[in-house]
Design a protein around this motif. Structure first.
Motif, PDB file in Angstrom:
ATOM      1  N   LEU A  59      47.306  56.871  53.066  1.00 19.08           N
ATOM      2  CA  LEU A  59      46.615  58.167  53.120  1.00 19.08           C
ATOM      3  C   LEU A  59      45.727  58.267  54.350  1.00 19.08           C
ATOM      4  O   LEU A  59      45.644  59.323  54.975  1.00 19.08           O
ATOM      5  CB  LEU A  59      45.795  58.381  51.847  1.00 19.08           C
ATOM      6  N   ALA A  60      45.077  57.172  54.709  1.00 20.77           N
ATOM      7  CA  ALA A  60      44.223  57.170  55.902  1.00 20.77           C
ATOM      8  C   ALA A  60      45.050  57.393  57.160  1.00 20.77           C
ATOM      9  O   ALA A  60      44.540  57.876  58.169  1.00 20.77           O
ATOM     10  CB  ALA A  60      43.453  55.854  56.000  1.00 20.77           C
ATOM     11  N   GLY A  61      46.340  57.071  57.085  1.00 19.18           N
ATOM     12  CA  GLY A  61      47.231  57.259  58.223  1.00 19.18           C
ATOM     13  C   GLY A  61      47.398  58.711  58.629  1.00 19.18           C
ATOM     14  O   GLY A  61      47.786  58.999  59.766  1.00 19.18           O
ATOM     15  N   PHE A  62      47.075  59.633  57.734  1.00 21.20           N
ATOM     16  CA  PHE A  62      47.132  61.045  58.117  1.00 21.20           C
ATOM     17  C   PHE A  62      46.062  61.360  59.156  1.00 21.20           C
ATOM     18  O   PHE A  62      46.256  62.204  60.016  1.00 21.20           O
ATOM     19  CB  PHE A  62      46.974  61.956  56.902  1.00 21.20           C
ATOM     20  N   ALA A  63      44.932  60.673  59.068  1.00 24.58           N
ATOM     21  CA  ALA A  63      43.834  60.902  60.011  1.00 24.58           C
ATOM     22  C   ALA A  63      43.892  59.939  61.198  1.00 24.58           C
ATOM     23  O   ALA A  63      43.628  60.330  62.325  1.00 24.58           O
ATOM     24  CB  ALA A  63      42.493  60.759  59.296  1.00 24.58           C
ATOM     25  N   VAL A  64      44.225  58.681  60.908  1.00 22.37           N
ATOM     26  CA  VAL A  64      44.295  57.640  61.945  1.00 22.37           C
ATOM     27  C   VAL A  64      45.686  57.008  61.853  1.00 22.37           C
ATOM     28  O   VAL A  64      45.911  56.126  61.025  1.00 22.37           O
ATOM     29  CB  VAL A  64      43.197  56.572  61.742  1.00 22.37           C
ATOM     30  N   PRO A  65      46.638  57.464  62.666  1.00 21.73           N
ATOM     31  CA  PRO A  65      48.034  57.055  62.518  1.00 21.73           C
ATOM     32  C   PRO A  65      48.272  55.540  62.502  1.00 21.73           C
ATOM     33  O   PRO A  65      49.126  55.058  61.763  1.00 21.73           O
ATOM     34  CB  PRO A  65      48.723  57.700  63.720  1.00 21.73           C
ATOM     35  N   VAL A  66      47.506  54.793  63.267  1.00 23.16           N
ATOM     36  CA  VAL A  66      47.740  53.349  63.305  1.00 23.16           C
ATOM     37  C   VAL A  66      47.440  52.706  61.945  1.00 23.16           C
ATOM     38  O   VAL A  66      48.087  51.726  61.566  1.00 23.16           O
ATOM     39  CB  VAL A  66      46.947  52.682  64.456  1.00 23.16           C
ATOM     40  N   LEU A  67      46.494  53.256  61.197  1.00 23.32           N
ATOM     41  CA  LEU A  67      46.206  52.729  59.862  1.00 23.32           C
ATOM     42  C   LEU A  67      47.392  52.932  58.918  1.00 23.32           C
ATOM     43  O   LEU A  67      47.725  52.050  58.121  1.00 23.32           O
ATOM     44  CB  LEU A  67      44.953  53.383  59.277  1.00 23.32           C
ATOM     45  N   GLY A  68      48.014  54.080  59.000  1.00 28.66           N
ATOM     46  CA  GLY A  68      49.194  54.335  58.175  1.00 28.66           C
ATOM     47  C   GLY A  68      50.333  53.410  58.525  1.00 28.66           C
ATOM     48  O   GLY A  68      51.036  52.907  57.644  1.00 28.66           O
ATOM     49  N   LEU A  69      50.519  53.184  59.813  1.00 30.19           N
ATOM     50  CA  LEU A  69      51.578  52.274  60.264  1.00 30.19           C
ATOM     51  C   LEU A  69      51.319  50.860  59.763  1.00 30.19           C
ATOM     52  O   LEU A  69      52.223  50.203  59.227  1.00 30.19           O
ATOM     53  CB  LEU A  69      51.665  52.289  61.791  1.00 30.19           C
ATOM     54  N   LEU A 103      60.440  52.757  48.834  1.00 33.50           N
ATOM     55  CA  LEU A 103      59.367  53.694  49.183  1.00 33.50           C
ATOM     56  C   LEU A 103      58.515  53.168  50.338  1.00 33.50           C
ATOM     57  O   LEU A 103      58.168  53.906  51.253  1.00 33.50           O
ATOM     58  CB  LEU A 103      58.479  53.970  47.971  1.00 33.50           C
ATOM     59  N   ALA A 104      58.190  51.877  50.297  1.00 34.92           N
ATOM     60  CA  ALA A 104      57.392  51.292  51.381  1.00 34.92           C
ATOM     61  C   ALA A 104      58.166  51.320  52.694  1.00 34.92           C
ATOM     62  O   ALA A 104      57.611  51.669  53.746  1.00 34.92           O
ATOM     63  CB  ALA A 104      56.989  49.865  51.027  1.00 34.92           C
ATOM     64  N   ALA A 105      59.452  50.984  52.643  1.00 34.55           N
ATOM     65  CA  ALA A 105      60.273  51.000  53.855  1.00 34.55           C
ATOM     66  C   ALA A 105      60.442  52.422  54.387  1.00 34.55           C
ATOM     67  O   ALA A 105      60.404  52.647  55.604  1.00 34.55           O
ATOM     68  CB  ALA A 105      61.634  50.361  53.569  1.00 34.55           C
ATOM     69  N   ALA A 106      60.614  53.375  53.477  1.00 34.47           N
ATOM     70  CA  ALA A 106      60.744  54.771  53.907  1.00 34.47           C
ATOM     71  C   ALA A 106      59.446  55.262  54.535  1.00 34.47           C
ATOM     72  O   ALA A 106      59.469  55.978  55.550  1.00 34.47           O
ATOM     73  CB  ALA A 106      61.125  55.650  52.722  1.00 34.47           C
ATOM     74  N   ALA A 107      58.310  54.871  53.958  1.00 32.84           N
ATOM     75  CA  ALA A 107      57.020  55.269  54.529  1.00 32.84           C
ATOM     76  C   ALA A 107      56.856  54.682  55.932  1.00 32.84           C
ATOM     77  O   ALA A 107      56.375  55.358  56.843  1.00 32.84           O
ATOM     78  CB  ALA A 107      55.878  54.817  53.627  1.00 32.84           C
ATOM     79  N   LEU A 108      57.275  53.443  56.098  1.00 32.71           N
ATOM     80  CA  LEU A 108      57.208  52.826  57.424  1.00 32.71           C
ATOM     81  C   LEU A 108      58.140  53.544  58.401  1.00 32.71           C
ATOM     82  O   LEU A 108      57.753  53.853  59.533  1.00 32.71           O
ATOM     83  CB  LEU A 108      57.561  51.341  57.337  1.00 32.71           C
ATOM     84  N   ALA A 109      59.342  53.852  57.952  1.00 31.66           N
ATOM     85  CA  ALA A 109      60.321  54.498  58.832  1.00 31.66           C
ATOM     86  C   ALA A 109      59.863  55.892  59.272  1.00 31.66           C
ATOM     87  O   ALA A 109      59.956  56.221  60.456  1.00 31.66           O
ATOM     88  CB  ALA A 109      61.675  54.584  58.127  1.00 31.66           C
ATOM     89  N   VAL A 110      59.363  56.686  58.328  1.00 33.45           N
ATOM     90  CA  VAL A 110      58.934  58.031  58.725  1.00 33.45           C
ATOM     91  C   VAL A 110      57.676  57.995  59.564  1.00 33.45           C
ATOM     92  O   VAL A 110      57.481  58.837  60.431  1.00 33.45           O
ATOM     93  CB  VAL A 110      58.765  58.998  57.518  1.00 33.45           C
ATOM     94  N   ASN A 111      56.842  57.004  59.323  1.00 30.74           N
ATOM     95  CA  ASN A 111      55.638  56.854  60.146  1.00 30.74           C
ATOM     96  C   ASN A 111      56.015  56.552  61.579  1.00 30.74           C
ATOM     97  O   ASN A 111      55.497  57.164  62.521  1.00 30.74           O
ATOM     98  CB  ASN A 111      54.747  55.740  59.575  1.00 30.74           C
TER      99      ASN A 111
END
Length: 115
Positions: A59-69, A103-111
Motif C-alpha cells: 500500500l505504501a508503494g502507491f506513494a513511494v514506488p520503491v517501497l511497493g517494489l 498474488l505476490a508475483a503478480a504484484a511484483l510484475a505489475v509494479n
C-alpha cells in the motif's frame, strides 16, 4: 495500466493482510498449518509481522514506488521460503500457497511494469 496495478496490488495487500491478521491473533488455521509443517508456534508472531509489513508496504508503494517494489519482492521471497518448508515437511498441498504466491508475483510484475 494504472487500473491493473491498483487492482492487483490492492487485492494482494488485502489477502496478505488477512493472513497476517490470522497469524497475529492466533487463529486455528495458521496454528494447524504450523504443526503440520513442523514450524514452531513461536514463529507465528514474527511471520505475521512479516506478512503485515509486506501488506502495508504494498500500500505504501502507491506513494513511494520503491517501497511497493521492495514489499512485493519480499513477499515473493517469503512465499518461496514457505514452498521450501512445504517440501521439507513432505506436504504437497500447494493450493493456498499457489494463490498467495501468484498474488505476490503478480504484484511484483505489475509494479515493475508500471514503473
Amino acid at each position: 495500466m494504472f487500473a491493473v496495478y491498483l487492482v492487483i496490488t490492492s487485492l494482494a495487500s488485502a489477502v496478505v493482510g488477512l493472513a497476517a491478521i490470522a497469524n497475529l491473533i492466533g487463529h486455528d488455521y495458521p496454528k494447524k498449518q504450523a504443526d503440520q509443517l513442523r514450524v514452531p508456534r513461536s514463529w507465528m508472531l514474527p511471520l505475521g509481522v512479516m506478512l503485515a509489513a509486506g501488506s502495508l508496504g504494498l500500500l505504501a508503494g502507491f506513494a513511494v514506488p520503491v517501497l511497493g517494489l521492495l514489499a512485493a519482492a519480499g513477499l515473493v521471497l517469503y512465499f518461496l521460503a514457505a514452498f521450501c518448508v512445504h517440501l521439507r515437511a513432505r506436504d504437497h498441498h500447494f493450493g493456498a500457497w499457489s494463490a498467495f504466491f501468484a498474488l505476490a508475483a503478480a504484484a511484483l510484475a505489475v509494479n515493475v511494469a508500471y514503473y
